[in-house]
Design a protein around this motif. Structure first.
Motif, PDB file in Angstrom:
ATOM      1  N   ALA A  48       0.843  -1.191   0.000  1.00  0.00           N
ATOM      2  CA  ALA A  48       0.000   0.000   0.000  1.00  0.00           C
ATOM      3  C   ALA A  48       0.883   1.248   0.000  1.00  0.00           C
ATOM      4  CB  ALA A  48      -0.922   0.011   1.211  1.00  0.00           C
ATOM      5  N   ASP A  49       0.464   2.257  -0.755  1.00  0.00           N
ATOM      6  CA  ASP A  49       1.281   3.456  -0.955  1.00  0.00           C
ATOM      7  C   ASP A  49       0.805   4.626  -0.101  1.00  0.00           C
ATOM      8  OD1 ASP A  49       2.502   1.920  -2.869  1.00  0.00           O
ATOM      9  OD2 ASP A  49       1.749   3.057  -4.585  1.00  0.00           O
ATOM     10  N   SER A  50       1.758   5.447   0.308  1.00  0.00           N
ATOM     11  CA  SER A  50       1.455   6.714   0.968  1.00  0.00           C
ATOM     12  C   SER A  50       1.396   7.810  -0.095  1.00  0.00           C
ATOM     13  CB  SER A  50       2.528   7.051   1.999  1.00  0.00           C
ATOM     14  OG  SER A  50       2.386   8.377   2.457  1.00  0.00           O
ATOM     15  N   VAL A  51       0.306   8.578  -0.087  1.00  0.00           N
ATOM     16  CA  VAL A  51       0.163   9.726  -0.991  1.00  0.00           C
ATOM     17  C   VAL A  51       0.019  10.970  -0.126  1.00  0.00           C
ATOM     18  CG1 VAL A  51      -1.182  10.775  -2.831  1.00  0.00           C
ATOM     19  CG2 VAL A  51      -0.935   8.281  -2.752  1.00  0.00           C
ATOM     20  N   GLU A  52       0.947  11.901  -0.294  1.00  0.00           N
ATOM     21  CA  GLU A  52       0.949  13.114   0.533  1.00  0.00           C
ATOM     22  C   GLU A  52       0.606  14.338  -0.310  1.00  0.00           C
ATOM     23  OE1 GLU A  52       3.801  15.654   3.614  1.00  0.00           O
ATOM     24  OE2 GLU A  52       4.597  13.891   2.573  1.00  0.00           O
ATOM     25  N   LEU A  53      -0.488  14.996   0.045  1.00  0.00           N
ATOM     26  CA  LEU A  53      -0.816  16.294  -0.532  1.00  0.00           C
ATOM     27  C   LEU A  53      -0.118  17.366   0.298  1.00  0.00           C
ATOM     28  CD1 LEU A  53      -4.645  15.852  -1.256  1.00  0.00           C
ATOM     29  CD2 LEU A  53      -2.670  15.099  -2.601  1.00  0.00           C
ATOM     30  N   VAL A  54       0.559  18.271  -0.381  1.00  0.00           N
ATOM     31  CA  VAL A  54       1.477  19.188   0.298  1.00  0.00           C
ATOM     32  C   VAL A  54       0.955  20.617   0.349  1.00  0.00           C
ATOM     33  CG1 VAL A  54       3.834  20.137   0.241  1.00  0.00           C
ATOM     34  CG2 VAL A  54       3.425  17.737  -0.366  1.00  0.00           C
ATOM     35  N   SER A  55       0.212  21.053  -0.680  1.00  0.00           N
ATOM     36  CA  SER A  55      -0.195  22.456  -0.730  1.00  0.00           C
ATOM     37  C   SER A  55      -1.531  22.613  -1.449  1.00  0.00           C
ATOM     38  CB  SER A  55       0.874  23.301  -1.424  1.00  0.00           C
ATOM     39  OG  SER A  55       1.100  22.829  -2.742  1.00  0.00           O
ATOM     40  N   ASN A  56      -2.110  23.784  -1.308  1.00  0.00           N
ATOM     41  CA  ASN A  56      -3.384  24.107  -1.938  1.00  0.00           C
ATOM     42  C   ASN A  56      -3.339  23.815  -3.438  1.00  0.00           C
ATOM     43  OD1 ASN A  56      -5.765  25.235  -2.808  1.00  0.00           O
ATOM     44  ND2 ASN A  56      -5.343  27.295  -2.068  1.00  0.00           N
ATOM     45  N   GLY A  57      -4.321  23.041  -3.903  1.00  0.00           N
ATOM     46  CA  GLY A  57      -4.395  22.706  -5.324  1.00  0.00           C
ATOM     47  C   GLY A  57      -3.855  21.341  -5.678  1.00  0.00           C
ATOM     48  N   PRO A 147      -7.676  23.105   4.370  1.00  0.00           N
ATOM     49  CA  PRO A 147      -6.319  22.784   4.834  1.00  0.00           C
ATOM     50  C   PRO A 147      -6.212  21.431   5.521  1.00  0.00           C
ATOM     51  CG  PRO A 147      -7.311  24.511   6.185  1.00  0.00           C
ATOM     52  CD  PRO A 147      -8.198  24.330   5.007  1.00  0.00           C
ATOM     53  N   ASP A 148      -7.337  20.871   5.980  1.00  0.00           N
ATOM     54  CA  ASP A 148      -7.278  19.560   6.632  1.00  0.00           C
ATOM     55  C   ASP A 148      -7.022  18.422   5.640  1.00  0.00           C
ATOM     56  OD1 ASP A 148      -7.671  20.605   9.165  1.00  0.00           O
ATOM     57  OD2 ASP A 148      -9.851  20.449   9.036  1.00  0.00           O
ATOM     58  N   THR A 149      -7.058  18.724   4.345  1.00  0.00           N
ATOM     59  CA  THR A 149      -6.721  17.705   3.340  1.00  0.00           C
ATOM     60  C   THR A 149      -5.210  17.545   3.179  1.00  0.00           C
ATOM     61  OG1 THR A 149      -6.807  19.339   1.552  1.00  0.00           O
ATOM     62  CG2 THR A 149      -8.842  18.109   2.019  1.00  0.00           C
ATOM     63  N   ILE A 150      -4.443  18.483   3.716  1.00  0.00           N
ATOM     64  CA  ILE A 150      -2.989  18.414   3.610  1.00  0.00           C
ATOM     65  C   ILE A 150      -2.467  17.287   4.510  1.00  0.00           C
ATOM     66  CG2 ILE A 150      -0.828  19.643   4.089  1.00  0.00           C
ATOM     67  CD1 ILE A 150      -2.313  20.631   1.609  1.00  0.00           C
ATOM     68  N   GLY A 151      -1.546  16.490   3.969  1.00  0.00           N
ATOM     69  CA  GLY A 151      -0.958  15.396   4.734  1.00  0.00           C
ATOM     70  C   GLY A 151      -1.012  14.098   3.959  1.00  0.00           C
ATOM     71  N   THR A 152      -0.728  13.017   4.650  1.00  0.00           N
ATOM     72  CA  THR A 152      -0.632  11.714   4.004  1.00  0.00           C
ATOM     73  C   THR A 152      -1.932  10.927   4.123  1.00  0.00           C
ATOM     74  OG1 THR A 152       0.229  10.725   6.041  1.00  0.00           O
ATOM     75  CG2 THR A 152       1.848  11.526   4.446  1.00  0.00           C
ATOM     76  N   SER A 153      -2.161  10.086   3.133  1.00  0.00           N
ATOM     77  CA  SER A 153      -3.216   9.076   3.156  1.00  0.00           C
ATOM     78  C   SER A 153      -2.606   7.800   2.583  1.00  0.00           C
ATOM     79  CB  SER A 153      -4.413   9.496   2.306  1.00  0.00           C
ATOM     80  OG  SER A 153      -4.966  10.705   2.776  1.00  0.00           O
ATOM     81  N   ILE A 154      -3.023   6.660   3.093  1.00  0.00           N
ATOM     82  CA  ILE A 154      -2.526   5.378   2.608  1.00  0.00           C
ATOM     83  C   ILE A 154      -3.578   4.793   1.670  1.00  0.00           C
ATOM     84  CG2 ILE A 154      -1.521   3.164   3.251  1.00  0.00           C
ATOM     85  CD1 ILE A 154      -0.062   5.624   4.391  1.00  0.00           C
ATOM     86  N   LEU A 155      -3.180   4.522   0.441  1.00  0.00           N
ATOM     87  CA  LEU A 155      -4.120   4.079  -0.590  1.00  0.00           C
ATOM     88  C   LEU A 155      -3.765   2.700  -1.124  1.00  0.00           C
ATOM     89  CD1 LEU A 155      -4.635   7.281  -2.775  1.00  0.00           C
ATOM     90  CD2 LEU A 155      -5.997   6.490  -0.846  1.00  0.00           C
TER      91      LEU A 155
END
Length: 203
Positions: A48-57, A147-155
């Motif tokens: 399983a992969d970690s996907v990190e959103l870092v900034s707005n957009g 802003p709470d969408t910023i960070g990692t999710s495991i997919l």
């Protein structure tokens, strides 16, 4: 509960890479960070992969050919990382228009154990739509940036299929894949069938 899973229709996972979110089939904004094999997935292996959103957009999506005015189901497995809010989306690339971009939480999905949830969303493609972007993660919904969408999710295990409901996961790695309809049979000798009298109940 134990039982026999029978799926009466064939289904195709239209996403060509269902597990490798670092593959170029998944189109990421810069500077999204994808780290492969960071967690044990629902299949019991560390894939399983970690996907990190870092900034707005920021976002990640895969593009699929579709038929217009048709219902599809998108499902994916997700486990909590550092992000606490998520946004999924469908974008009609043929008509350059959003169909849906909506917030969700991990627990909107079905728990499959060990902190994993399978989230499912359906979409009906617009008139004239033959190409659809499918997003499991974005920072922006129809209102704007959260802003709470910023960070990692495991997919893990993304699946996009024709139909109004999801079926069991069909892995892909480089091409779409089809699972045939299931057929099961039991000889009458296996359960003491009496040709002169008796009852068989199927649920």
């Amino acid at each position: 509960n134990e039982g026999l899973l029978l799926e009466s229709e064939a289904r195709t996972n239209l996403l060509t890479y269902s597990e490798d979110f670092s593959n170029a089939a998944w189109i990421d904004s810069i500077p999204v960070i994808v780290t492969a094999d960071q967690a044990v997935s629902p299949d019991g292996t560390q894939n399983a992969d970690s996907v990190e959103l870092v900034s707005n957009g920021d976002y990640t999506y895969q593009l699929s050919a579709v038929s217009a005015s048709t219902q599809y189901s998108f499902s994916w497995y997700i486990k909590a990382g550092t992000a606490t809010v998520h946004v999924y989306g469908f974008y009609d690339q043929s008509n350059a228009a959003w169909v849906d971009q909506t917030k969700y939480t991990i627990t909107d999905g079905e728990s499959v154990g060990n902190g994993w949830y399978r989230v499912t969303k359906t979409v009906t493609t617009p008139v004239g739509c033959t190409s659809l972007r499918i997003y499991p993660l974005r920072t922006n919904d129809s209102v704007g940036y959260d802003p709470d969408t910023i960070g990692t999710s495991i997919l893990y295990g993304a699946q996009f299929e024709l139909g109004s409901f999801p079926t069991s996961y069909i892995p892909t790695s480089g091409a779409s894949a089809t699972r045939a309809a299931d057929i099961a049979s039991i000889p009458t000798s296996a359960f003491g069938y009496n040709s002169e009298g008796g009852t068989v109940v199927v649920d």
